[in-house]
Design a protein around this motif. Structure first.
Motif, PDB file in Angstrom:
ATOM      1  N   THR A 133       0.849  -1.185   0.000  1.00 18.08           N
ATOM      2  CA  THR A 133       0.000   0.000   0.000  1.00 18.08           C
ATOM      3  C   THR A 133       0.886   1.236   0.000  1.00 18.08           C
ATOM      4  N   THR A 134       1.177   1.725  -1.178  1.00 16.56           N
ATOM      5  CA  THR A 134       2.007   2.923  -1.321  1.00 16.56           C
ATOM      6  C   THR A 134       1.301   3.929  -2.215  1.00 16.56           C
ATOM      7  N   LEU A 135       1.692   5.178  -2.081  1.00 13.21           N
ATOM      8  CA  LEU A 135       1.091   6.235  -2.886  1.00 13.21           C
ATOM      9  C   LEU A 135       1.388   6.032  -4.370  1.00 13.21           C
ATOM     10  N   GLU A 136       2.592   5.549  -4.686  1.00 16.17           N
ATOM     11  CA  GLU A 136       2.951   5.331  -6.087  1.00 16.17           C
ATOM     12  C   GLU A 136       2.109   4.224  -6.710  1.00 16.17           C
ATOM     13  N   ASN A 137       1.871   3.134  -5.971  1.00 16.88           N
ATOM     14  CA  ASN A 137       1.028   2.066  -6.498  1.00 16.88           C
ATOM     15  C   ASN A 137      -0.407   2.542  -6.687  1.00 16.88           C
ATOM     16  N   LEU A 138      -0.886   3.389  -5.785  1.00 17.41           N
ATOM     17  CA  LEU A 138      -2.230   3.939  -5.935  1.00 17.41           C
ATOM     18  C   LEU A 138      -2.323   4.813  -7.178  1.00 17.41           C
ATOM     19  N   GLN A 139      -1.325   5.666  -7.396  1.00 21.96           N
ATOM     20  CA  GLN A 139      -1.333   6.505  -8.588  1.00 21.96           C
ATOM     21  C   GLN A 139      -1.300   5.655  -9.852  1.00 21.96           C
ATOM     22  N   LEU A 146      -7.755   4.566 -15.822  1.00 28.03           N
ATOM     23  CA  LEU A 146      -8.035   5.610 -16.803  1.00 28.03           C
ATOM     24  C   LEU A 146      -7.714   5.133 -18.215  1.00 28.03           C
ATOM     25  N   TYR A 147      -6.628   4.375 -18.357  1.00 28.40           N
ATOM     26  CA  TYR A 147      -6.267   3.831 -19.669  1.00 28.40           C
ATOM     27  C   TYR A 147      -7.384   2.945 -20.209  1.00 28.40           C
ATOM     28  N   HIS A 148      -7.903   2.051 -19.388  1.00 27.94           N
ATOM     29  CA  HIS A 148      -8.975   1.161 -19.835  1.00 27.94           C
ATOM     30  C   HIS A 148     -10.262   1.930 -20.098  1.00 27.94           C
ATOM     31  N   ASN A 149     -10.498   2.990 -19.368  1.00 29.41           N
ATOM     32  CA  ASN A 149     -11.673   3.821 -19.628  1.00 29.41           C
ATOM     33  C   ASN A 149     -11.559   4.502 -20.983  1.00 29.41           C
ATOM     34  N   TYR A 150     -10.365   4.981 -21.319  1.00 30.95           N
ATOM     35  CA  TYR A 150     -10.136   5.579 -22.629  1.00 30.95           C
ATOM     36  C   TYR A 150     -10.416   4.586 -23.757  1.00 30.95           C
ATOM     37  N   ASN A 151     -10.133   3.316 -23.499  1.00 29.61           N
ATOM     38  CA  ASN A 151     -10.273   2.292 -24.526  1.00 29.61           C
ATOM     39  C   ASN A 151     -11.625   1.597 -24.476  1.00 29.61           C
ATOM     40  N   PHE A 152     -12.608   2.203 -23.794  1.00 34.06           N
ATOM     41  CA  PHE A 152     -13.958   1.644 -23.734  1.00 34.06           C
ATOM     42  C   PHE A 152     -13.976   0.316 -22.997  1.00 34.06           C
ATOM     43  N   ASN A 153     -12.939   0.037 -22.233  1.00 36.02           N
ATOM     44  CA  ASN A 153     -12.851  -1.189 -21.442  1.00 36.02           C
ATOM     45  C   ASN A 153     -13.417  -0.909 -20.056  1.00 36.02           C
ATOM     46  N   ILE A 159     -13.336  -2.157 -12.055  1.00 37.67           N
ATOM     47  CA  ILE A 159     -12.670  -2.901 -10.987  1.00 37.67           C
ATOM     48  C   ILE A 159     -11.473  -2.122 -10.439  1.00 37.67           C
ATOM     49  N   TYR A 160     -10.706  -1.486 -11.311  1.00 38.52           N
ATOM     50  CA  TYR A 160      -9.520  -0.755 -10.858  1.00 38.52           C
ATOM     51  C   TYR A 160      -9.887   0.420  -9.954  1.00 38.52           C
ATOM     52  N   ALA A 162     -12.398   0.540  -7.902  1.00 40.04           N
ATOM     53  CA  ALA A 162     -12.727  -0.018  -6.591  1.00 40.04           C
ATOM     54  C   ALA A 162     -11.468  -0.386  -5.807  1.00 40.04           C
ATOM     55  N   LEU A 163     -10.492  -0.984  -6.491  1.00 36.78           N
ATOM     56  CA  LEU A 163      -9.226  -1.311  -5.835  1.00 36.78           C
ATOM     57  C   LEU A 163      -8.507  -0.053  -5.359  1.00 36.78           C
ATOM     58  N   ALA A 164      -8.518   0.968  -6.199  1.00 31.03           N
ATOM     59  CA  ALA A 164      -7.821   2.203  -5.844  1.00 31.03           C
ATOM     60  C   ALA A 164      -8.481   2.888  -4.638  1.00 31.03           C
ATOM     61  N   VAL A 165      -9.801   2.859  -4.573  1.00 27.11           N
ATOM     62  CA  VAL A 165     -10.489   3.472  -3.431  1.00 27.11           C
ATOM     63  C   VAL A 165     -10.120   2.758  -2.139  1.00 27.11           C
ATOM     64  N   ARG A 166     -10.074   1.433  -2.180  1.00 30.66           N
ATOM     65  CA  ARG A 166      -9.684   0.664  -0.994  1.00 30.66           C
ATOM     66  C   ARG A 166      -8.269   1.055  -0.534  1.00 30.66           C
ATOM     67  N   MET A 167      -7.359   1.178  -1.485  1.00 32.01           N
ATOM     68  CA  MET A 167      -5.992   1.525  -1.132  1.00 32.01           C
ATOM     69  C   MET A 167      -5.912   2.951  -0.603  1.00 32.01           C
TER      70      MET A 167
END
Length: 594
Positions: A133-139, A146-153, A159-160, A162-167
């Motif tokens: 759990t580090t700030l760099e991994n969260l970023q 965001l990359y998958h959102n850009y690609n309509f994924n 899922i990402y 949700a994981l980021a919010v938990r971290m």
């Protein structure tokens, strides 16, 4: 003489002073003369605050650096002043940054392939270190989503986030921590607010999909950019402090308030429609809730300082600055919130109440909702139509969410152009001006977000359909065909370049068949009055010329807006015409035929 706590922590000689010692005064530290900590006393020395970062030349010569650009020493010696990045960045974060920004490179086809490789490496690293759990991994997680959102994924992005919010919760980013410097605190706040926005966009008004609760956020709103750049601490209100709206807040803080109201409108709409159907309650009972949301949005608008109010002049002042997208997004989302509130009583919207419920509702309330929805959709059209040409050499705005906003506004305008609209109507000439402005604006973005071409295709079909106001609106597609949250999730979604390879193979096998003339059912010419409208992928200059001929009133014309140049496939490794022969929301197969 007792040394101050700051000099004692820095292990330097303290000269003392009545209010502040010389060293603290020179470095801008807060000087305090607390007792020296003793073992077991629990007193923790203040965190050391570093001075300005030294440039490469001063650091090499071990000389004092003033920290300017250029610094005083380099200026006196006529030397090149350069500041290298300090500290270390994790490889996963670097790969994620490169992958997200790769679509903006010149060679888009090669960048897409390279971006996919980078993001896959970043994902492997993140999952191998999922417990760190580090700030760099969260970023990095935020950027991968965001990359998958850009690609309509949207499945992966969902899922990402949700994981980021938990971290972020594990890192306590939802709380203020005064042990960090002002700049570090602001960086943590901005990262948390970024998650706040992403989580609400991913939830889409479905309460069980919302991960980040606004009630849990105990942090300030973002500070003005000037304070952040010069490290000038300032206290800003929290999201819940509605009575403490300050004029010096940046645009991003007002935009966060708009997004918060929008999320609650979507939650209300989602639960309200179900409640009405379950209890057979009349919509008139919800009028106070409508008025409450209206007042909240009005309060935000009234709190805007004069320089942030929308006008063509205000946009021109920001046309070539990084604030351009935020300025436009703030104002179109303000109107978009109203459209999402009033569409419940607008027949035709998928989110609207059943027609039987609307027909049983007070005609005054239905007319009010439909007129307000059209009013704010028209406001969005005016904002885009009056300003999108002022940045002709650059993207009008870089936020991909504008696809949805302009698409929803197009739907409201389309209803007003057809006979079935029971309240207020709009002339085809007026609607045409807005549709063309929307198409021009979004078509430029397709070079960077090609998977969103289905939105533009539907607006093109709307543009074609307004010439036949007596034709009924086409049936809408089911929610399971449109919303990824309502349909079965496939095992893996293909990326842009994989779809491009499949499309290329299909076109290669088909050869030149797609260029062969179709069956001679009816020929489209400029001399006939009854024509057969081509498919969505065939929309081009000829279709626009046909539309121009069918419009008896000359202004606005195609020549005024240069629409034809935007109707080809985007300059990207993706062919928008092969994504779908149907629109996103409507079944246009029969509706646009003569």
């Amino acid at each position: 003489m007792v040394a101050c706590a700051q000099c004692r922590q820095r292990k330097v000689r303290c000269q003392g002073g009545p209010l502040s010692c010389d060293a603290c005064t020179r470095l801008g530290f807060q000087c305090s003369y607390s007792a020296a900590p003793t073992p077991g006393s629990g007193n923790i020395p203040a965190t050391r605050k570093r001075g300005a970062r030294a440039c490469d030349s001063c650091r090499t010569q071990r000389s004092r650096c003033s920290g300017g650009t250029p610094c005083l020493r380099c200026q006196q010696m006529n030397a090149t002043c350069h500041y290298s990045l300090s500290g270390e960045t994790t490889p996963a974060l670097l790969l994620a940054v490169c992958a997200v920004s790769s679509r903006f490179l010149h060679d888009a086809a090669q960048a897409a392939r390279q971006g996919k490789s980078w993001i896959e490496k970043a994902e492997r690293m993140l999952f191998q270190n999922l417990g760190r759990t580090t700030l760099e991994n969260l970023q990095a997680q935020v950027l991968v989503g965001l990359y998958h959102n850009y690609n309509f994924n949207f499945n992966k992005s969902f899922i990402y986030v949700a994981l980021a919010v938990r971290m972020a919760y594990a890192l306590k980013l939802h709380k203020e921590d005064r042990q960090f410097s002002f700049v570090d605190q602001e960086c943590r706040r901005r990262l948390m607010w970024c998650l706040f926005i992403n989580d609400r966009f991913q939830a889409g008004g479905v309460p069980e999909y919302l991960v980040l609760s606004s009630a849990s956020l105990q942090i300030q709103l973002p500070c003005p950019e000037h304070n952040f750049q010069v490290d000038m601490p300032i206290i800003t209100p929290r999201l819940q402090d509605k009575s403490n709206l300050q004029s010096e807040l940046p645009m991003s803080s007002f935009l966060l308030r708009v997004f918060d109201v929008r999320n609650r409108i979507l939650l209300y709409s989602h639960g309200y429609a179900k409640h009405l159907l379950d209890t057979s309650t009349s919509p008139e009972q919800s009028l106070p809730q409508f008025q409450f949301f209206e007042q909240e949005l009005k309060d935000i608008l009234d709190s805007l300082p004069a320089e942030l109010a929308f006008s063509t002049r205000a946009y021109q002042l920001r046309a070539f600055s990084p604030e351009r997208t935020t300025f436009i997004t703030l104002h179109i989302y303000f109107h978009h919130c109203h459209c999402e509130l009033y569409r419940l009583l607008n027949p035709g919207y998928r989110e609207a109440l059943p027609i039987a419920v609307i027909m049983a509702t007070s005609p005054e309330l239905v007319a009010y909702a439909q007129s307000r929805c059209l009013e704010h959709a028209t406001s969005i059209g005016e904002i885009i139509a009056t300003t999108h040409n002022l940045a002709s050499t650059d993207l009008y705005m870089t936020d991909m969410s504008c696809f949805v906003v302009l698409y929803q506004a197009s739907c409201a305008i389309l209803y007003a152009c057809h006979r079935e609209s029971p309240a207020y109507t709009m002339s085809p000439n007026t609607a045409r001006r807005y549709f063309i402005a929307f198409i021009e604006t979004l078509a430029k973005l397709l070079a960077y977000f090609p998977r969103f071409a289905i939105y533009v295709n539907d607006i093109r079909n709307m543009l074609r359909s307004i010439d036949e106001p007596d034709a009924p609106l086409p049936p809408q597609k089911a929610a399971t065909e449109v919303d990824f949250r309502a349909r079965p999730v496939s095992s893996e979604e293909r990326s842009d370049e994989e779809n491009a390879a499949i499309n290329m193979a299909s076109r290669t096998r088909a050869g030149l068949d797609q260029k062969q003339p179709t069956a001679p059912t009816a020929t489209t010419t400029t001399t006939t009055t009854t024509t057969t409208t081509p498919n969505v992928q065939d929309i081009g200059t000829e279709t626009m010329e046909l539309i121009d001929l069918s419009m008896q009133a000359a202004p606005p014309t195609e020549d005024d807006y240069d629409v034809a140049s935007y109707f080809g496939p985007p300059q990207f490794a993706f062919d928008a015409t092969t994504e779908s022969e149907q629109g996103l929301l409507w079944d246009w197969a029969d509706a646009v035929e003569s």
